[in-house]
Design an enzyme around this catalytic site. Structure first.
Site, PDB file in Angstrom:
ATOM      1  N   LYS A  22       0.836  -1.200   0.000  1.00  0.00           N
ATOM      2  CA  LYS A  22       0.000   0.000   0.000  1.00  0.00           C
ATOM      3  C   LYS A  22       0.878   1.260   0.000  1.00  0.00           C
ATOM      4  CE  LYS A  22      -2.516   0.870   3.782  1.00  0.00           C
ATOM      5  NZ  LYS A  22      -2.115   2.139   4.448  1.00  0.00           N
ATOM      6  N   SER A  23       1.889   1.298   0.880  1.00  0.00           N
ATOM      7  CA  SER A  23       2.738   2.490   0.982  1.00  0.00           C
ATOM      8  C   SER A  23       3.464   2.765  -0.328  1.00  0.00           C
ATOM      9  CB  SER A  23       3.757   2.308   2.114  1.00  0.00           C
ATOM     10  OG  SER A  23       3.115   2.203   3.362  1.00  0.00           O
ATOM     11  N   GLY A  94      -4.968   7.999   5.512  1.00  0.00           N
ATOM     12  CA  GLY A  94      -4.095   9.006   6.108  1.00  0.00           C
ATOM     13  C   GLY A  94      -2.900   9.290   5.212  1.00  0.00           C
ATOM     14  N   GLN A 169       4.620   9.330   7.372  1.00  0.00           N
ATOM     15  CA  GLN A 169       3.713  10.254   6.703  1.00  0.00           C
ATOM     16  C   GLN A 169       4.152  11.697   6.951  1.00  0.00           C
ATOM     17  OE1 GLN A 169      -0.403   9.279   7.544  1.00  0.00           O
ATOM     18  NE2 GLN A 169      -0.008   7.116   7.161  1.00  0.00           N
ATOM     19  N   ASP A 315       1.734  -1.272  11.938  1.00  0.00           N
ATOM     20  CA  ASP A 315       0.432  -1.718  11.413  1.00  0.00           C
ATOM     21  C   ASP A 315       0.150  -3.186  11.714  1.00  0.00           C
ATOM     22  OD1 ASP A 315       0.564   0.289   8.354  1.00  0.00           O
ATOM     23  OD2 ASP A 315       0.017   0.797  10.436  1.00  0.00           O
ATOM     24  N   ARG A 346      -6.383   1.892  18.055  1.00  0.00           N
ATOM     25  CA  ARG A 346      -6.102   0.460  17.937  1.00  0.00           C
ATOM     26  C   ARG A 346      -5.609  -0.156  19.245  1.00  0.00           C
ATOM     27  NH1 ARG A 346      -3.409   0.367  11.810  1.00  0.00           N
ATOM     28  NH2 ARG A 346      -5.410   0.361  10.697  1.00  0.00           N
TER      29      ARG A 346
HETATM   30  O1  LIG Z   1       3.829   6.296   5.063  1.00  0.00           O
HETATM   31  C1  LIG Z   1       3.036   5.328   4.945  1.00  0.00           C
HETATM   32  O2  LIG Z   1       2.772   4.774   3.869  1.00  0.00           O
HETATM   33  C2  LIG Z   1       2.436   4.787   6.185  1.00  0.00           C
HETATM   34  C3  LIG Z   1       2.962   5.115   7.393  1.00  0.00           C
HETATM   35  C4  LIG Z   1       2.456   4.635   8.676  1.00  0.00           C
HETATM   36  O3  LIG Z   1       1.898   5.725   9.332  1.00  0.00           O
HETATM   37  P1  LIG Z   1       2.906   6.707  10.156  1.00  0.00           P
HETATM   38  O4  LIG Z   1       4.232   6.570   9.538  1.00  0.00           O
HETATM   39  O5  LIG Z   1       2.349   8.055   9.990  1.00  0.00           O
HETATM   40  O6  LIG Z   1       2.875   6.178  11.532  1.00  0.00           O
HETATM   41  C5  LIG Z   1       1.453   3.504   8.574  1.00  0.00           C
HETATM   42  O7  LIG Z   1       0.660   3.409   9.778  1.00  0.00           O
HETATM   43  C6  LIG Z   1       0.564   3.654   7.393  1.00  0.00           C
HETATM   44  O8  LIG Z   1      -0.167   2.440   7.243  1.00  0.00           O
HETATM   45  C7  LIG Z   1       1.284   3.877   6.083  1.00  0.00           C
HETATM   46  C1  LIG Z   2      -2.857   3.456   9.352  1.00  0.00           C
HETATM   47  C2  LIG Z   2      -2.897   2.911   8.145  1.00  0.00           C
HETATM   48  O1  LIG Z   2      -2.956   3.627   6.952  1.00  0.00           O
HETATM   49  P1  LIG Z   2      -3.242   5.194   6.778  1.00  0.00           P
HETATM   50  O2  LIG Z   2      -2.503   5.942   7.876  1.00  0.00           O
HETATM   51  O3  LIG Z   2      -2.700   5.500   5.405  1.00  0.00           O
HETATM   52  O4  LIG Z   2      -4.717   5.410   6.877  1.00  0.00           O
HETATM   53  C3  LIG Z   2      -2.869   1.434   7.962  1.00  0.00           C
HETATM   54  O5  LIG Z   2      -2.818   1.015   6.768  1.00  0.00           O
HETATM   55  O6  LIG Z   2      -2.894   0.681   8.973  1.00  0.00           O
END
Ligand SMILES: O=C(O)C1=C[C@@H](OP(=O)(O)O)[C@@H](O)[C@H](O)C1
Ligand SMILES: C=C(OP(=O)(O)O)C(=O)O
Length: 428
Positions: A22-23, A94, A169, A315, A346
């Protein structure tokens, strides 16, 4: 609406190809939209979150085509982005919202970004404050902390930031804004979070310097369209690493899974707990390590998880808590307060949900204490719209005595639309 009943299994086996990471899928699409020239993404994740990123790009005037998991993006550089005529809807994602804000901070137009109810309750000042300091004008609910967020981008000044939490993020949003700022922008985090942004920007031709927990870029970097091959998502594979360890019979093969060291905390912890997980056919493609994972049944024992390990498996904690409830001895998870600001809180939802199924879990301010060797009798569990909970409860059902009825199982579509089909197949 009634829940989806997931019954116990006693044996399993087979090969599971988990969907694209996903990332990495988010970043391949976004960076392709920022680049000059065509980007071809293969094995793109068709989860709702990554489709949100593609949708937002289209609203910015970026043209792309998709055939199944193949995506072609015709980038004309960020200067070609157009002021959207409607709100950009990040859905449940997010990553979409926060990385888009970073990318748009240097665009000389006004944009409003929002999302679903869950996303509109998650903290955004961690990103909007640094972007304001760089020169973007930003407003939002609760002093700019909650979406809908409206931003007027413009001339940005590079800055040095030190973040309070290890968050890829936040790190990525600051780096993406820094690409269009005057001078140098750096971001230091208390521990290393996933480094997909740093790796992929280098692949797109941008000079990103990073030294463990510090990343820095200079403004003016140009991205050139690339071919990006997305590895399988280790966060999706995690559900089957736990299932394959704890169902007494059969092995599961998971080909072509991303094993970036900033994401392999789940492998380190499960192996330390006694899991029998082998990595086969290791390689590196497009700057991302990948391997075939083979998991066999094993007796697990409890463990302490804290500190710098937490961002490497953030995650996976919901499914790790399920494993811990069936391991021998106690497991303690600390330093994980970030879990409270994910799709759900969570910590609270995992503790309450697992206890309702028969586990013995104590909530801690920044984690949980899980007693091992409990029996998951089964029962009812709700995802509350959180995809990682939906899948963790489904795996709990397969490992329980009587099965689990999962309320709002559809939440899994956020990151793994085929999940239900796959567990039915692997359970025989
Ligand atoms: O940068 C990303 O793709 C992600 C970073 C993570 O959040 P944080 O890095 O903000 O904790 C993770 O929880 C999310 O599922 C995806
Ligand atoms: C927190 C997650 O994703 P996001 O922050 O992109 O909603 C996740 O995939 O568990």
């Amino acid at each position: 609406m009634g829940g989806v009943f997931i019954k116990p299994v006693t044996k399993l086996g087979g090969e599971i190809k988990v969907p694209g990471d996903k990332s990495i899928s988010h970043r391949a699409a976004l960076f392709g939209g920022m680049a000059h020239g065509e980007t071809h993404v293969s094995n793109f994740l068709l989860g709702e979150d990554c489709l949100s990123t593609l949708r937002c790009l289209k609203q910015l005037g970026v043209s792309w085509e998709r055939q199944e998991t193949e995506v072609w993006i015709r980038g004309e550089g960020m200067g070609a982005w157009q002021e959207p005529i409607d709100v950009l809807d990040a859905g449940n994602s997010g990553t979409t919202l926060r990385l888009m804000l970073g990318a748009l901070a240097g665009s000389p137009f006004t944009v409003t970004m929002s999302g679903d109810e869950s996303l509109r309750s998650r903290p955004m000042r961690r990103v909007t404050d640094p972007l304001k300091q760089m020169g973007a004008q930003i407003m939002g609910r609760r002093e700019g902390n909650l979406a809908p967020i409206t931003m007027k981008g413009g001339q940005l000044q590079g800055q040095s930031f030190r973040t309070a939490v290890a968050s890829a993020q936040i790190k990525s949003a600051i780096i993406l804004a820094g690409l269009r700022a005057q001078g140098e922008t750096s971001v230091e985090e208390p521990a290393l979070s996933r480094d997909h942004t740093e790796r992929m920007l280098r692949g797109f031709g941008v000079d990103v310097q990073s030294d463990r927990t510090v990343a820095r870029v200079h403004g003016g970097g140009r991205l050139n369209g690339q071919a990006v091959s997305v590895p399988g998502d280790i966060s999706s594979a995690a559900f089957f690493l736990v299932l394959g360890s704890l169902v007494g019979q059969g092995e599961i093969i998971l080909p072509d899974v991303g094993v970036n060291p900033t994401r392999t905390g789940i492998l380190d912890v499960l192996r330390a707990m006694g899991a029998d997980i082998e990595l086969l056919d290791s390689s590196e493609i497009c700057g991302e390590p990948r391997a075939t994972l083979r998991v066999r049944p094993a007796k697990l024992k409890g463990i302490e998880i804290s500190g710098d390990m937490i961002p490497r498996l953030i995650d996976e904690i919901p499914i790790l808590a399920v494993a811990a409830s069936l391991a021998e001895g106690e497991t303690v998870i600390r330093d994980a307060a970030e879990l409270r600001v994910k799709e759900t809180d969570r910590i609270s939802t995992v503790v309450k949900g697992l206890n309702a199924l028969g586990a013995k879990v104590e909530e801690l301010p920044d984690g949980m204490r899980i007693q091992g060797q409990t029996t998951l009798y089964g029962g009812q569990a709700s995802s509350f719209g959180d995809h990682r909970l939906a899948m963790a409860w489904a795996i709990s059902g397969m490992l329980s005595r009587e099965g689990v009825s999962v309320e709002d199982m559809e939440a899994a579509d956020v990151s793994y639309p085929e999940f239900l089909t796959v567990i039915k197949k692997v359970a025989g």
